[in-house]
Design a protein around this motif. Structure first.
Motif, mmCIF file in Angstrom:
data_model
loop_
_atom_site.group_PDB
_atom_site.id
_atom_site.type_symbol
_atom_site.label_atom_id
_atom_site.label_comp_id
_atom_site.label_asym_id
_atom_site.label_seq_id
_atom_site.Cartn_x
_atom_site.Cartn_y
_atom_site.Cartn_z
ATOM 1 N N GLU A 136 -2.363 -10.710 -58.251
ATOM 2 C CA GLU A 136 -1.034 -10.585 -57.650
ATOM 3 C C GLU A 136 -1.111 -10.707 -56.132
ATOM 4 O O GLU A 136 -0.274 -11.366 -55.515
ATOM 5 C CB GLU A 136 -0.403 -9.246 -58.038
ATOM 6 N N VAL A 137 -2.118 -10.088 -55.527
ATOM 7 C CA VAL A 137 -2.270 -10.171 -54.070
ATOM 8 C C VAL A 137 -2.537 -11.617 -53.660
ATOM 9 O O VAL A 137 -1.952 -12.124 -52.702
ATOM 10 C CB VAL A 137 -3.397 -9.240 -53.578
ATOM 11 N N ASP A 170 -1.628 -14.271 -55.172
ATOM 12 C CA ASP A 170 -0.404 -15.056 -55.361
ATOM 13 C C ASP A 170 0.603 -14.820 -54.246
ATOM 14 O O ASP A 170 1.339 -15.727 -53.855
ATOM 15 C CB ASP A 170 0.247 -14.729 -56.709
ATOM 16 N N VAL A 171 0.639 -13.600 -53.717
ATOM 17 C CA VAL A 171 1.632 -13.224 -52.719
ATOM 18 C C VAL A 171 1.210 -13.622 -51.298
ATOM 19 O O VAL A 171 2.036 -14.075 -50.509
ATOM 20 C CB VAL A 171 1.906 -11.699 -52.786
ATOM 21 N N VAL A 172 -0.053 -13.450 -50.980
ATOM 22 C CA VAL A 172 -0.535 -13.699 -49.623
ATOM 23 C C VAL A 172 -1.083 -15.132 -49.533
ATOM 24 O O VAL A 172 -2.033 -15.474 -50.228
ATOM 25 C CB VAL A 172 -1.629 -12.684 -49.232
ATOM 26 N N PRO A 173 -0.496 -15.966 -48.698
ATOM 27 C CA PRO A 173 -0.963 -17.354 -48.594
ATOM 28 C C PRO A 173 -2.366 -17.440 -47.994
ATOM 29 O O PRO A 173 -2.714 -16.680 -47.092
ATOM 30 C CB PRO A 173 0.060 -18.023 -47.674
ATOM 31 N N LYS A 212 -2.903 -1.986 -54.471
ATOM 32 C CA LYS A 212 -2.458 -3.254 -53.902
ATOM 33 C C LYS A 212 -2.230 -3.135 -52.392
ATOM 34 O O LYS A 212 -2.624 -4.014 -51.617
ATOM 35 C CB LYS A 212 -1.175 -3.724 -54.590
ATOM 36 N N ILE A 223 -4.028 -5.387 -49.372
ATOM 37 C CA ILE A 223 -3.252 -6.175 -48.412
ATOM 38 C C ILE A 223 -3.571 -5.722 -46.986
ATOM 39 O O ILE A 223 -3.716 -6.549 -46.079
ATOM 40 C CB ILE A 223 -1.753 -6.074 -48.722
#
Length: 137
Positions: A74-75, A77-80, A126, A130
């Motif tokens: 998930e991380v 996928d979220v952080v480019p 999570k 991040i």
């Protein structure tokens, strides 16, 4: 009476150990022994991320590894610019020994050059992952 006292002391020591273990598990932190270590795509079996790479060491019998895989996915996928690579610890024992991986799941946060910035053992949160990525950039 002495037996009761021994039981109370053992229970108190076990409780203190359990609380300490729970507080440390999953925390993303810096380890002095990781300074200067660099991992390349050849050792990881996958390409490094443009900004950072999350390397997860797992084993087949590890239940928290599945939850860690989900969190790190998930991380990523979220952080480019962030890539997640999962490594089977049993199949890569040389790498496990070199990096001093003692339990699964262990997560390494690498910067864009492959240097180890942070490490977590156990299921990381999570938000902590991040935050560690902010230091990798």
């Amino acid at each position: 009476m002495a037996g009761l006292l021994v039981c109370v002391v053992v229970l108190a020591a076990a409780s203190a150990y359990g609380v300490l273990h729970k507080r440390r598990s999953g925390r993303v932190r810096v380890r002095g022994r990781d300074d200067g270590k660099r991992l390349g795509a050849d050792r990881l079996g996958g390409e490094l991320g443009e900004r950072a790479t999350l390397v997860q060491f797992s084993s087949a019998f590890c239940a928290p590894c599945r939850a860690t895989r989900r969190v790190l996915g998930e991380v990523a996928d979220v952080v480019p610019g962030v890539t997640h690579i999962e490594i089977d610890a049993e199949a890569h024992l040389d790498l496990v020994r070199d990096l001093d991986i003692l339990k699964t799941p262990t997560v390494l946060v690498l910067d864009a050059d492959g240097h180890i910035v942070r490490r977590a053992t156990g299921l990381p949160r999570k938000a902590d992952v991040i935050a560690a990525l902010g230091e990798a950039v």
